[in-house]
Design an enzyme around this catalytic site. Structure first.
Site, PDB file in Angstrom:
ATOM      1  N   TYR B 136       0.905  -1.171   0.000  1.00  0.00           N
ATOM      2  CA  TYR B 136       0.000   0.000   0.000  1.00  0.00           C
ATOM      3  C   TYR B 136       0.926   1.198   0.000  1.00  0.00           C
ATOM      4  O   TYR B 136       0.864   2.038   0.863  1.00  0.00           O
ATOM      5  CB  TYR B 136      -0.838  -0.110   1.288  1.00  0.00           C
ATOM      6  N   HIS B 141      -2.047   7.616  -3.238  1.00  0.00           N
ATOM      7  CA  HIS B 141      -3.216   6.740  -3.076  1.00  0.00           C
ATOM      8  C   HIS B 141      -3.675   6.705  -1.621  1.00  0.00           C
ATOM      9  O   HIS B 141      -4.868   6.872  -1.329  1.00  0.00           O
ATOM     10  CB  HIS B 141      -2.881   5.326  -3.560  1.00  0.00           C
ATOM     11  N   GLU B 209      -1.602  -1.617 -10.382  1.00  0.00           N
ATOM     12  CA  GLU B 209      -0.462  -1.987  -9.543  1.00  0.00           C
ATOM     13  C   GLU B 209       0.646  -2.604 -10.401  1.00  0.00           C
ATOM     14  O   GLU B 209       0.411  -2.992 -11.541  1.00  0.00           O
ATOM     15  CB  GLU B 209      -0.881  -3.011  -8.467  1.00  0.00           C
ATOM     16  N   GLN B 248     -15.858  -4.435   0.398  1.00  0.00           N
ATOM     17  CA  GLN B 248     -14.707  -4.044   1.221  1.00  0.00           C
ATOM     18  C   GLN B 248     -15.118  -3.195   2.414  1.00  0.00           C
ATOM     19  O   GLN B 248     -14.675  -3.417   3.536  1.00  0.00           O
ATOM     20  CB  GLN B 248     -13.708  -3.282   0.335  1.00  0.00           C
ATOM     21  N   TYR B 252     -14.016  -4.975   6.083  1.00  0.00           N
ATOM     22  CA  TYR B 252     -12.568  -4.882   6.291  1.00  0.00           C
ATOM     23  C   TYR B 252     -12.107  -4.533   7.709  1.00  0.00           C
ATOM     24  O   TYR B 252     -10.926  -4.708   8.018  1.00  0.00           O
ATOM     25  CB  TYR B 252     -11.931  -3.949   5.260  1.00  0.00           C
ATOM     26  N   THR B 357      -2.121   0.222  -5.130  1.00  0.00           N
ATOM     27  CA  THR B 357      -2.547   1.139  -6.186  1.00  0.00           C
ATOM     28  C   THR B 357      -1.521   2.244  -6.393  1.00  0.00           C
ATOM     29  O   THR B 357      -1.091   2.874  -5.426  1.00  0.00           O
ATOM     30  CB  THR B 357      -3.899   1.766  -5.810  1.00  0.00           C
TER      31      THR B 357
END
Lengths: 423, 423
Positions: B136, B141, B209, B248, B252, B357
């Site tokens: 991440y 992002h 990605e 999500q 999550y 991302t």
């Protein structure tokens, strides 16, 4: 089906009282003995059965197996024959080793080739694990964690009663009983608002879990229903899902635990089949609110499996710090598998899915030191003196599990792991 | 070392202008052509090079490879020869196919066996992936997500600048370009405080990605330093880490994304080696606060790789919705690998680690529809009419990437995936 529903069945192999491995169990594992290459074995009493030798000697004829299913360092080949294959194999083994059968019993030379003292083998990782998933399915555990770290009056997160919450774990660092682990190092935040520091984990913990192993699944894009789930589950083992609580606290928001977990997870080496566990099925808890339809199930999918955890400091006696039971699960394996695949996620032969920490409702049934010592506020007194809030260097953590019915005990053996200091 | 630092090198295979695959690239992949079993290939221009045939014909002699390294459906065997093996192999291929070399060029019969039109092959998953980790690591992002869902003035979580945050993903559902996905189904919470509902995902998203693949690592309990990291990285591909934003959101907390991600991740099929990417190294961003010592690094570990994402509705032209660059990463691969192993976690040959991302600082460089449409508040207008907040059924999402220097373009090809309706 061979299991504890056949209590009268006995073996010509001696089975000590309190053995986890009567002829009703017949688990599968991978062992190494002397100069022999790793291979598939089963176990009765204190004898490991060399299934490769048994195959070569012709005792497994007229079954769908070939030599590569046994002459291998993982159960994955054997598992390609599915539930029926494993069942037929257990039936054959049960027949061969039952007291009234003389096919093998009478051939001393063959018996010597096939049976090895359990003390003389090393048990290896039983399965080449593809993906490893860890659930979080004990309500008492989730409640304890929520009570400690969030709100005692609102301990469960809003999604917990709706979703068998789970996350992906690390397959590469799953190791069998007997392999020591090193205390992990990592980043922790000693004081809120200050900078993090680097060093050995100070709050090393065990998590008492059970894990199941899958057969071949369906293609990507298809789902496995709760009704179908049992056909996809090979068997179970005990898992110690090691956790570094201080590393976890600093890293886990927002994407979940990572380095706090992936340094090691230890499993018991014998895979006990679902057929062997069948007599120990129980009703599950009432699920309120009513679950969404894809999580509904009929029948019994919970299991009565006694579990215990002991801590053994170096050169000292073991103290049992937890007596729990797999029946305390809120979400069962059928629901876990149905949830995992409802989005089309594919499972493969050799995937492993663990329960999450199995805590019961009472203090002595909590499945982690985090809960037992209530964040370190209530140390456990050890039998030979000293106390523990978490796990110390050179401690060995031992987990055991078994079922029993009508005098037949079906067990998992143990997962025993010594903690070495960080380097 | 063969790469874009040798711009004068040309091949006797025709290379169209703007091809991603000049003789300076020499990537590796797995292909299937007609009745031939899957095998290892490389590529120059529009020709796929059959490395198994090349080996059998003797053109790869005096290298450490054996036939099983090429006659296989995954690059894992080839990768056991490590960085030096891959380098020696690329050097040999570069020599064989360079304009002034006549060893193979002059043998029409052999050339016919070895070269296949790229249009006539199916590219398969290049690697048998062990564990898959998703990082991440793009600051833009993480900032965008924090701004949208938390506090614009405090967008980054406290750990983000200290830890290359990552989590474990699902390896079984990683698929190559060209394989369609089905819109996943799952639980979502339409309105806060109400009960969740079950149905097809309504907010299907891509994530732009890049992923890298590892060679054999170190044993469990040991770490890989930032300085050592490059020796453990084989190469890279582009990844579309599909995400179901509504699933999500509900699932999550607290253990991270699960069903929102594990229904599919799509990758480009050619693994471009780190040697080929070497000329495109860049300085990384200033990291403030100063990272902990195990995350410090010397030298250049960031890469200048142009990336783009297009959406192509059925029977309509493609609209490019994102132009980003891998150089926007805050944490680099050496830091990711050092962090991943600092607790002793072992990596294995064939593990895959993705960047997270990749968003740049400007709206047109955001790497997901979540960011591009800013949670659905700013739809993207498509070239032939219509708009998109997220991805519709029958849309094809196409990602491409390349580097260029001195007139040499080193590219990844594309990852192209059509979305089918939920069943």
């Amino acid at each position: 089906m061979i299991n504890a529903n056949n209590p009268a069945l006995t073996s010509w192999i001696e089975v000590p009282s309190n053995s986890d491995f009567p002829i009703q169990n017949i688990p599968f594992g991978i062992f190494k003995s002397g100069q022999l290459a790793p291979r598939v074995g089963s176990r009765i009493g204190d004898k490991v059965i060399d299934l490769k030798s048994l195959f070569v000697l012709g005792y497994l004829s007229n079954l769908p197996f070939s030599q590569e299913d046994f002459d291998t360092d993982a159960l994955n080949n054997l598992m390609k024959h599915g539930k029926k294959g494993a069942r037929d194999l257990r039936n054959r083994l049960s027949k061969l080793f039952s007291t009234d059968n003389h096919d093998l019993q009478g051939n001393t030379h063959h018996v010597e080739q096939v049976l090895i003292d359990a003390d003389n083998v090393d048990m290896l990782l039983p399965v080449q694990i593809g993906d490893y998933t860890d659930f979080y399915s004990s309500r008492d555990h989730a409640t304890n964690v929520g009570t400690m770290f969030r709100d005692p009056n609102n301990a469960l997160l809003p999604n917990w009663l709706w979703i068998p919450v789970g996350y992906h774990g690390r397959a590469s660092s799953i190791i069998p009983s007997g392999v020591p682990i090193k205390r992990p190092k990592g980043q922790t935040l000693p004081n809120e608002g200050e900078d993090p520091v680097f060093g050995p984990c100070r709050l090393l913990d065990f998590e008492l879990e059970m894990a199941f192993i899958t057969f071949d699944g369906k293609p990507l894009g298809e789902s496995i229903s709760t009704k179908e789930a049992e056909d996809y589950i090979f068997g179970m083992c005990i898992m110690n899902d090691w956790s570094a609580r201080d590393i976890q606290k600093w890293e886990y928001v927002p994407l979940g635990p990572f380095l706090a977990k992936n340094f090691a997870s230890s499993i018991s080496p014998w895979i006990v089949t679902m057929d062997a566990l069948e007599p120990f099925k129980l009703e599950g808890p009432l699920q309120d609110p009513k679950v969404l339809s894809y999580l509904e199930y009929e029948g019994k999918y919970h299991y009565d499996i006694h579990l215990e955890v002991g801590i053994q400091p170096e050169n000292a006696a073991e103290t049992v710090v937890c007596n729990s039971n797999y029946k305390h699960m809120y979400w069962n394996m059928a629901q876990q598998l149905a949830h995992h695949t409802i989005n089309g996620c594919n499972i493969r032969r050799g995937d492993m899915m663990a329960s999450g920490t199995i805590s019961g409702p009472t203090t002595n049934s909590f499945g982690s030191m985090l809960e037992i010592s209530w964040k370190g506020t209530k140390p456990v007194i050890l039998k030979e003196g000293g106390e523990r809030k978490f796990i110390n260097d050179l401690d060995t953590v031992i987990m055991r599990g078994h079922c029993s019915k009508d005098g037949v005990r079906i067990g998992f053996g143990e997962v025993s792991t010594k903690v070495l200091p960080a380097e």
